[in-house]
Each structure stands twice: as C-alpha cells, then as structure tokens.
Scaffold this motif. Structure first.
Motif, PDB file in Angstrom:
ATOM      1  N   GLY A 186       0.788  -1.224   0.000  1.00 38.11           N
ATOM      2  CA  GLY A 186       0.000   0.000   0.000  1.00 38.11           C
ATOM      3  C   GLY A 186       0.818   1.270   0.000  1.00 38.11           C
ATOM      4  O   GLY A 186       0.266   2.363  -0.217  1.00 38.11           O
ATOM      5  N   ASP A 187       2.135   1.159   0.240  1.00 43.57           N
ATOM      6  CA  ASP A 187       2.975   2.355   0.278  1.00 43.57           C
ATOM      7  C   ASP A 187       3.099   3.014  -1.098  1.00 43.57           C
ATOM      8  O   ASP A 187       3.172   2.336  -2.127  1.00 43.57           O
ATOM      9  CB  ASP A 187       4.383   2.012   0.770  1.00 43.57           C
ATOM     10  N   ARG A 188       3.156   4.337  -1.093  1.00 42.54           N
ATOM     11  CA  ARG A 188       3.473   5.130  -2.284  1.00 42.54           C
ATOM     12  C   ARG A 188       4.987   5.215  -2.377  1.00 42.54           C
ATOM     13  O   ARG A 188       5.659   5.581  -1.400  1.00 42.54           O
ATOM     14  CB  ARG A 188       2.873   6.527  -2.124  1.00 42.54           C
ATOM     15  N   VAL A 189       5.545   4.857  -3.552  1.00 40.50           N
ATOM     16  CA  VAL A 189       7.000   4.795  -3.698  1.00 40.50           C
ATOM     17  C   VAL A 189       7.447   5.534  -4.948  1.00 40.50           C
ATOM     18  O   VAL A 189       6.666   5.755  -5.881  1.00 40.50           O
ATOM     19  CB  VAL A 189       7.509   3.330  -3.751  1.00 40.50           C
TER      20      VAL A 189
ATOM     21  N   GLY B 244       4.840   4.911  -7.946  1.00 38.81           N
ATOM     22  CA  GLY B 244       4.115   3.651  -7.963  1.00 38.81           C
ATOM     23  C   GLY B 244       3.568   3.337  -6.584  1.00 38.81           C
ATOM     24  O   GLY B 244       3.705   4.112  -5.637  1.00 38.81           O
ATOM     25  N   ARG B 245       2.944   2.163  -6.478  1.00 38.54           N
ATOM     26  CA  ARG B 245       2.370   1.719  -5.208  1.00 38.54           C
ATOM     27  C   ARG B 245       2.713   0.249  -4.999  1.00 38.54           C
ATOM     28  O   ARG B 245       2.585  -0.571  -5.918  1.00 38.54           O
ATOM     29  CB  ARG B 245       0.854   1.921  -5.207  1.00 38.54           C
TER      30      ARG B 245
ATOM     31  N   GLU C 141      16.806   1.394  -5.175  1.00 41.53           N
ATOM     32  CA  GLU C 141      16.297   2.216  -6.273  1.00 41.53           C
ATOM     33  C   GLU C 141      14.956   2.858  -5.923  1.00 41.53           C
ATOM     34  O   GLU C 141      14.437   3.665  -6.692  1.00 41.53           O
ATOM     35  CB  GLU C 141      16.139   1.388  -7.550  1.00 41.53           C
ATOM     36  N   LEU C 142      14.402   2.483  -4.764  1.00 42.06           N
ATOM     37  CA  LEU C 142      13.093   2.995  -4.354  1.00 42.06           C
ATOM     38  C   LEU C 142      13.207   3.808  -3.081  1.00 42.06           C
ATOM     39  O   LEU C 142      14.093   3.579  -2.250  1.00 42.06           O
ATOM     40  CB  LEU C 142      12.116   1.831  -4.092  1.00 42.06           C
ATOM     41  N   SER C 143      12.291   4.760  -2.929  1.00 37.02           N
ATOM     42  CA  SER C 143      12.110   5.431  -1.649  1.00 37.02           C
ATOM     43  C   SER C 143      10.618   5.647  -1.441  1.00 37.02           C
ATOM     44  O   SER C 143       9.826   5.583  -2.392  1.00 37.02           O
ATOM     45  CB  SER C 143      12.842   6.777  -1.617  1.00 37.02           C
ATOM     46  N   LEU C 144      10.221   5.884  -0.206  1.00 40.82           N
ATOM     47  CA  LEU C 144       8.843   6.277   0.048  1.00 40.82           C
ATOM     48  C   LEU C 144       8.566   7.605  -0.640  1.00 40.82           C
ATOM     49  O   LEU C 144       9.477   8.435  -0.795  1.00 40.82           O
ATOM     50  CB  LEU C 144       8.592   6.396   1.547  1.00 40.82           C
ATOM     51  N   ALA C 145       7.317   7.815  -1.046  1.00 44.71           N
ATOM     52  CA  ALA C 145       7.010   9.000  -1.856  1.00 44.71           C
ATOM     53  C   ALA C 145       5.791   9.762  -1.361  1.00 44.71           C
ATOM     54  O   ALA C 145       5.145  10.475  -2.128  1.00 44.71           O
ATOM     55  CB  ALA C 145       6.807   8.585  -3.315  1.00 44.71           C
ATOM     56  N   TYR C 146       5.467   9.642  -0.075  1.00 41.27           N
ATOM     57  CA  TYR C 146       4.421  10.514   0.464  1.00 41.27           C
ATOM     58  C   TYR C 146       4.895  11.964   0.394  1.00 41.27           C
ATOM     59  O   TYR C 146       4.105  12.869   0.159  1.00 41.27           O
ATOM     60  CB  TYR C 146       4.113  10.122   1.911  1.00 41.27           C
ATOM     61  N   ALA C 147       6.204  12.153   0.589  1.00 44.77           N
ATOM     62  CA  ALA C 147       6.831  13.459   0.403  1.00 44.77           C
ATOM     63  C   ALA C 147       8.032  13.279  -0.505  1.00 44.77           C
ATOM     64  O   ALA C 147       8.827  12.350  -0.320  1.00 44.77           O
ATOM     65  CB  ALA C 147       7.277  14.042   1.745  1.00 44.77           C
TER      66      ALA C 147
END
Length: 400
Positions: free
Chosen positions: A257-260, A277-278, A307-313
């Motif tokens: 469910g995380d935004r990435v 992505g999610r 290559e990914l990070s959280l993307a809420y901010a």
C-alpha cells in the motif's frame, strides 16, 4: 506531413474534432510547425501548451504507436514529425540522442516551460535554444479564461514576475484552489502536514490521501525534509499492523500500500527516475516486492530496493514533469539555501486541483525575490549557430 496540406481547412477540421478553439498565438505556432523544420514553444501555466499539442497531434495524424527512442543516426526514427514535450527536463545527453535519431526530413517541435527548474542532468537545452535568435520560437502569453480563474495559475504568474503571491483566504465565489497556512515552528508544522494529508484535505475535498495528495519540500534532511516527513506520513497513512507485510532494507521499510518513487533510470526494467508507484504485494520468502507503476507491475528483489524510496513526500526537483490532483508545498526559512523563484514556481505548477502552501510569509518572499540560479555552461548555442542552414535548403538537401 504532406506539403499539400490545406492549412485553414486542416486547422478547422482539427478544431472540430478536438472541440478546442485556438488563440491567434496558437494558430501562429501551428503554422510555424508546418512550415519550419524546427520550432520551440514555451509558455507558463494556463497559456495553452497542451491545447496546442492536441491540435498539432491530430493535424499531423500522429500515431501513439510510433517508434520509440531506441534509434540512432544509423537507424533513425520512422517519423515525419517528432514532438518533444516538457523540454525543460531534457538534458544535453538526452537531447543529443533524440537529435541523432531524427531523420533530416522530419520536423521537430519542442515544447516546455522555460521558467521551471532546469534539468537534473547537464545543460539548459530549452533556455539555450530560446536564446538563439536564428531558430523559430514562440512564447505563449495569452491566459485563457478558465485558467485565469484559478488562483494557482494567477499566483504562479505573479511569482514568475517576481511579485509576491496572494496569500489571502479565498473570497466568496472564488475558486478555493489555493490556500496558505502559516506556521514557523518545525515540530508543529510537521504535525500540521500530517493532519492536512491524513484528515483535513480528504474530508474537505474528497481526496484520497495516498493517491491524490503529494507533499513537496525543497530538501531531504531536517524535520521538514523528505526523510522525516515520509516516516511520519507512512506512520499515519499506512502504519505497521497485523496482516500487512513489510520488507526493510537499510533505513527504508516498505509495506503493501505504500506510495513509492523510482530514484534512477533502469532501462532493463523499464523504470525511469521520478516515476511513482504503489507497493501491491510482498513475497517475504523470495524477499521481493511488486510495484504497480501506472498500468504495469514491476518486480524488485531485495538487492534492488535502494532504487526505491517512500514517496508521500518528495523533493520539488523530483516532481518536475509531473502533476498531481493536490499538492502541499512546504516553504520554510530552514530551506533558505534552496529557496529560489523557479523552485517555488515549479512547485505551484505541479498542482491540478488544489495547492496548499505551508510555512512562513518570509520564506515565500525570500523564494519569490531570489533569482540566483546557477549558470550552466554548454556549447549548444554556439554549435547551433555554426550548423544553422536556412530551412528551405535543409529540406531540399535532405530530399536529394
């Protein structure tokens, strides 16, 4: 593109099909695109760049299934016309690859907003081309009525002119698409951001807090940077709980469910720097997660999670080229090293429905008044000047 195209009739047919009526500036741009081998078009929000592109694409009978960019000078694109949008994001290496693959007989139309942040990579391709007087170029300036009603658009243009944005509350009957909430204390501001994203904005505007709201900030570090904000927003929007799988690599924990956000180009996987992505599934046995990026599913094994990070901010720089239904922008004195006019302008122009500024009026004034973008040096203008050939000679030579 046919040399026998009846421009007035063709334009009228395109306008009927799209339902869009072009301004005199847009008609001039279409005419230039049909009579020159290259055209550069720039303009701020609400000036009709997208409308122009829609008309050009139909007028030139563009197919969305045309060849991609896996071409070189030895194997050029099979295209009569190439339209490159969001040119402010294009750096010199990418521009070089595109031009190498362009047939000499093709028309090149370049569109972008020259007042946004420059490309992450080297060069300022759009700015350099606009500065060269020998190339056909047009700046769209007419602000259309619907856009003029938007406080987002009006304030973006004020910032572009070096004027302070209107931070007052919306007046009765005015579109409530721009809000300013003052807060100087970083801990209280961080709590305000969480409250806005998790509860207030979804309740007031019917927004999905994960899919519709994007928090933008200038920096990664500090209590108002992406790292800290992603931690508190993940805890509020997608906390650890029984039955929700998660996987950790380094300082990052990803949950279903995380935004990435994709952090770099990976051409083998087909993912690009800045794509959102999610996380839709996690296989703990294989140490693999699956991310939905638009309409495709992309697998990542544990070694690829850097290559990914959280993307809420995310940073304002990472938001270039993207648009979101609602954007919350943090402008605070602690970000003073990065506060500049084109940064704030870029942040505002990411919002489609709602823009919320949080921070201090002093920081907003600092960003609006400061125009000290680092100068970039390239030989692009000089190379264009030495290689320029009159359009008719270029076309004739290419067909011989």
């Amino acid at each position: 593109m046919s040399p026998r195209l009846d421009f007035p009739a063709g334009l009228a047919a395109a306008e009927r099909e799209t339902g869009l009526r072009l301004s005199p500036e847009q008609r001039q741009a279409v005419a230039l695109a049909l009579t020159h081998p290259i055209l550069v078009v720039t303009g701020g929000p609400g000036t009709g760049k997208t409308t122009l592109l829609h008309t050009l694409i139909r007028l030139l009978e563009y197919s969305p299934h045309a060849q991609g960019f896996q071409r070189t000078a030895a194997k050029p694109l099979a295209a009569d016309v190439l339209i490159v949008d969001k040119l402010s994001m294009v750096d010199l290496p990418l521009a070089d690859h595109v031009l190498q693959a362009l047939p000499l007989t093709a028309t090149l139309v370049l569109v972008g907003d020259a007042d946004q942040l420059p490309s992450v990579g080297p060069g300022t391709v759009l700015t350099d081309l606009l500065a060269f007087e020998g190339l056909p170029a047009l700046r769209l300036t007419t602000l259309f009525r619907q856009a003029a009603a938007s406080r987002i658009v009006r304030n973006a243009h004020r910032i572009h002119r070096g004027e302070l944005p209107d931070l007052s509350a919306p007046r009765p009957g005015e579109a409530p698409d721009f809000l300013f909430l003052p807060e100087a204390d970083p801990p209280r501001l961080q709590r305000l951001i969480v409250e806005l994203v998790a509860r207030e904005l979804p309740a007031r505007y019917g927004l999905n807090p994960v899919q519709d709201i994007q928090v933008l900030t200038p920096m990664h570090r500090g209590p108002l940077g992406t790292t800290a904000l992603n931690a508190v927003l993940q805890a509020a929007l997608n906390p650890a709980r029984a039955g929700v799988r998660e996987i950790t690599r380094g300082a990052h924990t990803f949950r279903i469910g995380d935004r990435v956000l994709q952090l770099r180009n990976n051409y083998d996987r087909g993912t690009l720097n800045g794509e959102l992505g999610r996380v839709v599934s996690i296989d703990l046995t294989a140490q693999e997660l699956l991310v939905q990026v638009e309409d495709r599913l992309v697998p990542y094994d544990r070694s690829e999670l850097d290559e990914l990070s959280l993307a809420y901010a995310i940073t304002i720089h990472k938001s270039q080229g993207s648009e979101y239904p609602a954007v919350l922008v943090i402008v605070h004195p602690s970000h003073y090293l990065l506060l500049e006019r084109n940064l704030l302008y870029t942040a505002l122009t990411r919002a489609k429905r709602l823009l919320v500024l949080v921070g201090t009026p002093q920081a907003i004034a600092m960003a609006t008044k400061r125009e000290t973008t680092t100068r970039r040096y390239s030989a692009l203008r000089a190379r264009v000047a030495t290689l320029q050939t009159p359009p008719t000679e270029t076309r004739a030579a290419a067909h011989e």
